[in-house]
Design a protein around this motif. Sequence first.
Motif, mmCIF file in Angstrom:
data_model
loop_
_atom_site.group_PDB
_atom_site.id
_atom_site.type_symbol
_atom_site.label_atom_id
_atom_site.label_comp_id
_atom_site.label_asym_id
_atom_site.label_seq_id
_atom_site.Cartn_x
_atom_site.Cartn_y
_atom_site.Cartn_z
ATOM 1 N N GLY A 156 47.804 -59.535 -2.806
ATOM 2 C CA GLY A 156 46.767 -60.152 -3.630
ATOM 3 C C GLY A 156 46.026 -59.180 -4.514
ATOM 4 N N TYR A 162 50.263 -62.682 -9.100
ATOM 5 C CA TYR A 162 49.643 -63.990 -9.333
ATOM 6 C C TYR A 162 50.143 -64.603 -10.634
ATOM 7 C CZ TYR A 162 46.200 -64.000 -5.553
ATOM 8 O OH TYR A 162 45.594 -64.053 -4.327
ATOM 9 N N TYR A 165 53.551 -66.076 -10.168
ATOM 10 C CA TYR A 165 53.448 -67.325 -9.409
ATOM 11 C C TYR A 165 52.995 -68.464 -10.314
ATOM 12 C CZ TYR A 165 51.825 -70.782 -6.015
ATOM 13 O OH TYR A 165 51.614 -71.947 -5.317
ATOM 14 N N ASP A 184 47.281 -63.184 0.177
ATOM 15 C CA ASP A 184 46.620 -63.498 -1.084
ATOM 16 C C ASP A 184 45.281 -62.798 -1.230
ATOM 17 O OD1 ASP A 184 48.686 -65.313 -1.770
ATOM 18 O OD2 ASP A 184 47.794 -66.807 -0.454
ATOM 19 N N HIS A 202 40.345 -61.962 -6.903
ATOM 20 C CA HIS A 202 41.496 -62.386 -7.710
ATOM 21 C C HIS A 202 41.842 -63.848 -7.441
ATOM 22 C CE1 HIS A 202 42.939 -57.930 -8.075
ATOM 23 N NE2 HIS A 202 41.959 -58.221 -8.898
ATOM 24 N N TRP A 203 41.806 -64.233 -6.172
ATOM 25 C CA TRP A 203 42.109 -65.627 -5.821
ATOM 26 C C TRP A 203 41.130 -66.567 -6.517
ATOM 27 C CZ3 TRP A 203 45.806 -68.317 -3.090
ATOM 28 C CH2 TRP A 203 45.507 -69.645 -2.804
ATOM 29 N N ILE A 207 42.910 -68.853 -8.997
ATOM 30 C CA ILE A 207 43.417 -70.007 -8.241
ATOM 31 C C ILE A 207 42.313 -71.027 -7.958
ATOM 32 C CG2 ILE A 207 44.633 -70.761 -6.172
ATOM 33 C CD1 ILE A 207 46.326 -69.000 -8.002
#
Length: 820
Positions: A156, A162, A165, A184, A202-203, A207
């Motif tokens: 992650g 990322y 993905y 992650d 970052h998540w 996301i």
Amino acid sequence: ADIPDGNDAVIQVKGVLYNDVNDNGQKDSDELPISGIKVSNGIDILVTDKSGQFLFEMPIDNTRCIFPIIPAQYDVPGNTYAYIDYRKGSEQSISIGLRERSEPPPKQFTIVQISDVHVAKRSYNLTKIIEDIHEINELDPAPALVLSTGDLVNNGNVLAQYHVYLTAMKALNSPLINIIGNHDYDIWDFERSDGRLDRTKHWEQLIGPRYFSFDFGDYHILCLDSFNYNHVQKAWVEKDLSLIPKGQPILVYKHNLPTKEQLDFLAGYNTKAIFSGHWHGTREARYKDIININSAPLGFGGIDLAARGFRTIHIDGDSITFDYRVGGVEKHLAVVSPPSGSTLPQGQIPIVVNAYDTGTQVEQVAATIHDVDRPHAATPHSQPLRQAGNWSWFGHDDFSGVGAKLIEIVVHDVHGEQWRTWSEFRIDEKSGIKIEPGEDWPMFLADPRNTGIAKDAIHTPLALAWATYSGGTINMGSPVISGGKLYIGTLFTHKFDECGVTCLDARTGELLWRAKTDSSIKNSPCIGDGVVYAASVAGTLYAFDTETGSAIWTMPLGSDVVTHWDTYAPKFVDGIVYAGRGYFAAFDGKTGTELWKAKAMARQFLPTIYASPVIAGNKIYFSSHRGLYALDRNTGKRLWEVKRSLTLKASSSLPILLDGKLLCQYGGVMTAFDPETGQVLWKKLSESGHSTEGEKTPSATAAEDLGQAYAGDDTGRMIAFSAQNGQILGSFSVEKGIASIRPYQRNERTIISSPVVTGDLVIFGSTDGYIYLLDRSTMKERQKIYIGAPIASSPAISGNALFIAAYDGNVYAFAAAVPH
């Protein structure tokens, strides 16, 4: 406004929720606010006022996201949230748009669970991920949602992973919901991490929130962060569930298996099922009224030898049904019987076809028989075949006329496409096939020393005598035989009714009885004193009467442990059953009374133990993911151990005792140990420099009179070793597998089936769908038989017959044709 400073600082966020009619992500002047909708910052849950507004005061040391708890009448896009950057000031304004559904919330729908994509894991790149996504896009009906249960990326902290993905997921035709996994996290070694925010930046930027919920149809769907399930998240979950209607059904998605505390809490609500990943395997169990489902990786084989793929969950009101779709299989069609190029006896001949596609369901299969020698004298006749399991279709025909025949197979799938294949063979009036069982094969690899040496010798060429669907999927579990009856354990694919032990007449394949278990029986059962013993992945040791299938007793094998599973294949010797689950224990075979229990063999990181122990004299030898152990058979006292490092190459190969040496795949290398002391006597890589065993491919057996051992390596070769010094005596290569079963591999050549020895033959199956019969002195092919489904099961030999099972859920019996 000033930038907040210090861990106690608070950000004030004022927001509005609006109806994003044009779906452009911006509040236009003609788009109206939405009132009465729950909104959360991961700590508090508010309700928008009549102007669609809300106001949060957010501590900066806990969360960065604000998100609506989306009601069922609105669409569920994957990224409906606002990311709060505290550097932009202590007072911020946001707007979040929702879009009303164009039709009422569905009562019937399908959810797909994918898990552990691990972008940047080995060679799993953008192109291959998109290949897997296209298989999901082919499903009919199309999934209403796809939920990815964590470890989207391998690290992650690497933003590029990322981006790969997210780029791949643009190919997905269905809405995507992402759940965070340990990989992650920006920093997922928690012992080295300070605070909370540094681990998920970052998540949350790319996301969304770490945990959240929404409604879909009649269901409330709860998505949790498994790896920081702290008091803040617990309190939020309690608030969230306190605000839903009493009795509303709940589905839970998270990365890791739920803890017992979480299960007990969720059992207080109408929780229907919990879905997870993390362990890179498949496990299905019940806890009270909750179905607890764990699924394998999307793009590579599972640690427990589960095939790569994805899970489909079909909702119809209160009814929930499942299917596990094996990935990477495209319009696969194989005629198992009658096999092409064969000569078969007159009379009733089974018709067996395997037909499978990852993204497409097969609707019907038909067989047409042609008389090649008399094309004008005999009219071709057709018959529909009946389905058995996910792969196989069965029928039979009375072949009374001799000569050349052709069987044409036509498959119709749900997309209206047809697949075709055919098989040419001959009928001979002078021969017949009859199974005559002989010596018992009462446990995995025949005996307590795991030699795999048959007392009976079989002769080639072999032909199919019968094939019977077992009632469930079969992976690495192998048949055992006693008193003319065959026993096999089966796995969950659609429902718990598929889990159990099946008993067949070894002569005819007729189903004699089937006993249900609480979860899958992944390993082989064993037989002793009129009892068949089997261990389930939920942690229950079963004893069934061999004649009736009635339960004699059950014993828990640490069944209170719900966060992992690591069950040994049981062994029966001198009235005692040896089994375990993260530990090793002895049980009285008649009563189930525990006689002794060995201390847990360090922390069992990986979820399944493939190995079946060796029992010889007063010692028990077995391997685990942490080492090789010798115990006193009478007390369980540890006599010696050989530790291995915790690496993914540290496999749990089964040991064998041969020529006064204990042979085991140790850390990917065939190694000989002194059975008295554990001292290494020799170790050997394969001739190509590749390790035997590779990553946990449990393939090994022995041939005592020649002093040879056999094992598969990580290039798909079966290798013969000298037990005396490890010298390589010969090898044989298999083809690429039909499905990806070997851990962490994709489209690989794999031998998981442990070979057995009968007469001058060494026999094993392969994931390429073939059974191989080799001359064991030369390692040259004597015969190969095509099943057309991956074979991880190991053969059993009794009398004149070879018995083996395959991933299609069928048990097959072969014998040589004999003159009438």
